[in-house]
Design a protein around this motif. Structure first.
Motif, PDB file in Angstrom:
ATOM      1  N   ALA A 146      18.737   2.117   5.130  1.00 31.29           N
ATOM      2  CA  ALA A 146      18.892   1.307   6.343  1.00 31.29           C
ATOM      3  C   ALA A 146      18.804  -0.183   6.038  1.00 31.29           C
ATOM      4  O   ALA A 146      19.563  -0.982   6.590  1.00 31.29           O
ATOM      5  CB  ALA A 146      17.845   1.710   7.373  1.00 31.29           C
ATOM      6  N   MET A 147      17.865  -0.588   5.178  1.00 28.71           N
ATOM      7  CA  MET A 147      17.727  -2.012   4.871  1.00 28.71           C
ATOM      8  C   MET A 147      18.987  -2.559   4.213  1.00 28.71           C
ATOM      9  O   MET A 147      19.430  -3.665   4.522  1.00 28.71           O
ATOM     10  CB  MET A 147      16.517  -2.245   3.970  1.00 28.71           C
ATOM     11  N   VAL A 148      19.597  -1.784   3.322  1.00 32.77           N
ATOM     12  CA  VAL A 148      20.819  -2.238   2.665  1.00 32.77           C
ATOM     13  C   VAL A 148      21.947  -2.373   3.694  1.00 32.77           C
ATOM     14  O   VAL A 148      22.745  -3.314   3.645  1.00 32.77           O
ATOM     15  CB  VAL A 148      21.215  -1.274   1.528  1.00 32.77           C
ATOM     16  N   ARG A 149      22.008  -1.458   4.625  1.00 34.89           N
ATOM     17  CA  ARG A 149      23.024  -1.544   5.681  1.00 34.89           C
ATOM     18  C   ARG A 149      22.839  -2.821   6.502  1.00 34.89           C
ATOM     19  O   ARG A 149      23.809  -3.530   6.799  1.00 34.89           O
ATOM     20  CB  ARG A 149      22.930  -0.315   6.590  1.00 34.89           C
ATOM     21  N   LEU A 150      21.594  -3.103   6.865  1.00 37.22           N
ATOM     22  CA  LEU A 150      21.326  -4.308   7.646  1.00 37.22           C
ATOM     23  C   LEU A 150      21.703  -5.559   6.861  1.00 37.22           C
ATOM     24  O   LEU A 150      22.371  -6.462   7.390  1.00 37.22           O
ATOM     25  CB  LEU A 150      19.849  -4.359   8.039  1.00 37.22           C
ATOM     26  N   LEU A 151      21.300  -5.635   5.596  1.00 39.07           N
ATOM     27  CA  LEU A 151      21.594  -6.810   4.784  1.00 39.07           C
ATOM     28  C   LEU A 151      23.095  -6.991   4.601  1.00 39.07           C
ATOM     29  O   LEU A 151      23.597  -8.119   4.615  1.00 39.07           O
ATOM     30  CB  LEU A 151      20.909  -6.704   3.422  1.00 39.07           C
ATOM     31  N   ALA A 152      23.826  -5.899   4.433  1.00 40.27           N
ATOM     32  CA  ALA A 152      25.273  -5.989   4.262  1.00 40.27           C
ATOM     33  C   ALA A 152      25.935  -6.585   5.499  1.00 40.27           C
ATOM     34  O   ALA A 152      26.820  -7.448   5.403  1.00 40.27           O
ATOM     35  CB  ALA A 152      25.853  -4.612   3.962  1.00 40.27           C
ATOM     36  N   VAL A 153      25.498  -6.142   6.679  1.00 40.96           N
ATOM     37  CA  VAL A 153      26.086  -6.658   7.916  1.00 40.96           C
ATOM     38  C   VAL A 153      25.693  -8.121   8.126  1.00 40.96           C
ATOM     39  O   VAL A 153      26.527  -8.944   8.522  1.00 40.96           O
ATOM     40  CB  VAL A 153      25.649  -5.788   9.116  1.00 40.96           C
TER      41      VAL A 153
END
Length: 371
Positions: free
Chosen positions: A86-93
Motif C-alpha cells: 500500500a505504501m508503494v502505491r501511495l508513493l507512486a501516485v
C-alpha cells in the motif's frame, strides 16, 4: 512395411513431436520465470527528508498521516510475494501527481511498472478523496472565521473578507462525443475548477466537475456555495472575486471605472486581497504539475480528472498543514482572463452593499491620507 505399419509409425512420430513441443514450451516458461526481474521498490525510510519532499511535495509526517487514513483501503488483497504494498502505491501516485509524468520514468523511480501504476491510480485517488472533508472545509467556529477575516484585513485592507474566489482551467483530452463541451475560450479542452482560498493559501472550497465551456458565473450559480450564501448560512461578510463575477451582497467585485479617491482605494484593497488567489493557483500548479499544461494534458476521463483535481487540493492543504515549502515556477501558462460580467450577473443589493462598504470604510481612509 504394409499400410497399417506406416500409419502407426506416422502417428507415433506426430505424438513424439508434440511431446517435444510441450516440453520446450514448459522449459521456456521456467526460464522466463527464473529470469523475471522485480525492480527494487522505493521505501520511505530509505529516503532522506529532502528526497521525500522533492519527490512527493509532502514531508514524511504528512505522508504517514495520509497513509494511516487510507492504508487499509489500498492494501493489496493478494498475499503474493511480489504484490505491491500500500505504501508503494501511495508513493507512486503522489510522485505522478507532482511530476505530471505518467511515462515509465515515473514508475521507475518508485520501482513499479507503468501498467501497475495505471491500474491502481484510480483506487488510490478515490481512497484519498473519501477524506476530503478532513482537509478541505470552511472554518467551523466564529473564532476561526474571525481569524480568516483578520488575515485578509492585514494582507490587503479589505474588511469582513471571508475568502477569495476564482476559477482555473485544468487541461485534458476530452471524450470524442462531448468534445465541444470541454473547449474553453482559449480553444483547448479543460475542466473549469472553482476554488475559494483564505489569506494563507489554504483551499477552503473546491468544485471540479464543470466542463471548460462553462463560465464562472454559471459554475457559481450551480454550486452549493451559492446556495449557502443566498440562504444566509454563511457568516456576515463577503468573498472577493474578479470582474468576471457579478457583484452580490456576499461577493465584492472591483469597480470598472473608479471615479473618487475612495473608489480607487477600494479597488486597491480589493486587488491586494485577491492577489492571494493568483499566488495560490501558481503554487498549486507548480506543486502538482499534472494540473498545468506544462505537465501535459491529462489523458483520463473527465470524472477521473475531477478526482485528481480534488486530491491535489487535499494534498496542497496537507502540505501547508505540515509546513512544507511548496515550489512556484515561472514557466506556468497565464490564467485565462475573465470576460466582464453582464448586468444580469450582478444584483442591485450587491451594488448597494459595495457602495456602503466604500463609503463606510474607504471614505474615512482617504480623509486620513492613507491612500
Amino acid at each position: 512395411m504394409d499400410c497399417g505399419d506406416t500409419l502407426l509409425l506416422t502417428a507415433i512420430t506426430a505424438v513424439a513431436a508434440a511431446a517435444v513441443c510441450v516440453a520446450q514450451d514448459r522449459l521456456k516458461d521456467v526460464r522466463l520465470r527464473q529470469t523475471r526481474v522485480f525492480r527494487t521498490r522505493t521505501v520511505l525510510e530509505e529516503l532522506s527528508d529532502n528526497d521525500v519532499e522533492d519527490m512527493f511535495h509532502l514531508n514524511r509526517q504528512g505522508i504517514m498521516e495520509l497513509f494511516h487514513l487510507i492504508g487499509d483501503d489500498i492494501e493489496p488483497l493478494t498475499r503474493r510475494t511480489h504484490a505491491i504494498p500500500a505504501m508503494v502505491r501511495l508513493l507512486a501516485v503522489l510522485n505522478y501527481l507532482t511530476t505530471g509524468n505518467f511515462q515509465p520514468s515515473c514508475a521507475h523511480i518508485i520501482g513499479i511498472s507503468r501498467p501497475s501504476l495505471s491500474r491502481f491510480l484510480k483506487p488510490v485517488l478515490r481512497a484519498i478523496k473519501k477524506h476530503m472533508g478532513t482537509y478541505i472545509h470552511f472554518p467551523k467556529t466564529p473564532e476561526e472565521w474571525q481569524e480568516v477575516k483578520d488575515g485578509f484585513s492585514r494582507q490587503g485592507g479589505m474588511p469582513n473578507c471571508l475568502g477569495a474566489i476564482a476559477c482555473t482551467h485544468i487541461a485534458l483530452i476530452p471524450p470524442q462525443n462531448r468534445e465541444e463541451q470541454f473547449r474553453n475560450r482559449k480553444g483547448y479542452h479543460s475542466l473549469n475548477v472553482q476554488v475559494v482560498v483564505d489569506s494563507h493559501q489554504r483551499i477552503m472550497s473546491i468544485g471540479s466537475g464543470s466542463p471548460g465551456s462553462c463560465d464562472e458565473n454559471h459554475i457559481l450559480r450551480q454550486s452549493a456555495l451559492y446556495d449557502q450564501f443566498e440562504q444566509g448560512q454563511m457568516p456576515e461578510g463577503w468573498l472577493v472575486g474578479h470582474s468576471g463575477y457579478g457583484c452580490r451582497p456576499w461577493l465584492m467585485t472591483p469597480l470598472l471605472n473608479p471615479q473618487t479617491a475612495a473608489e480607487v482605494g477600494y479597488n486597491g484593497a480589493h486587488s491586494r486581497t485577491r492577489a492571494v488567489m493568483e499566488k495560490t493557483l501558481g503554487v498549486w500548479k507548480s506543486t502538482f504539475r499534472c494540473l498545468s499544461k506544462t505537465g501535459g494534458f491529462l489523458q483520463h476521463a473527465p470524472e477521473l480528472v475531477s478526482d485528481i483535481v480534488v486530491v491535489c487540493a487535499i494534498l496542497h492543504n496537507a502540505a501547508l498543514a505540515n509546513h512544507v515549502d511548496l515550489p512556484i515556477r515561472g514557466d506556468l501558462q497565464p490564467e485565462i482572463p475573465a470576460l466582464p460580467a453582464t448586468s444580469e450577473d450582478s444584483s442591485e443589493p450587491g451594488n448597494r452593499v459595495r457602495q456602503d462598504l466604500i463609503q463606510d470604510h474607504f471614505q474615512e481612509s482617504t480623509k486620513l491620507g492613507d491612500l
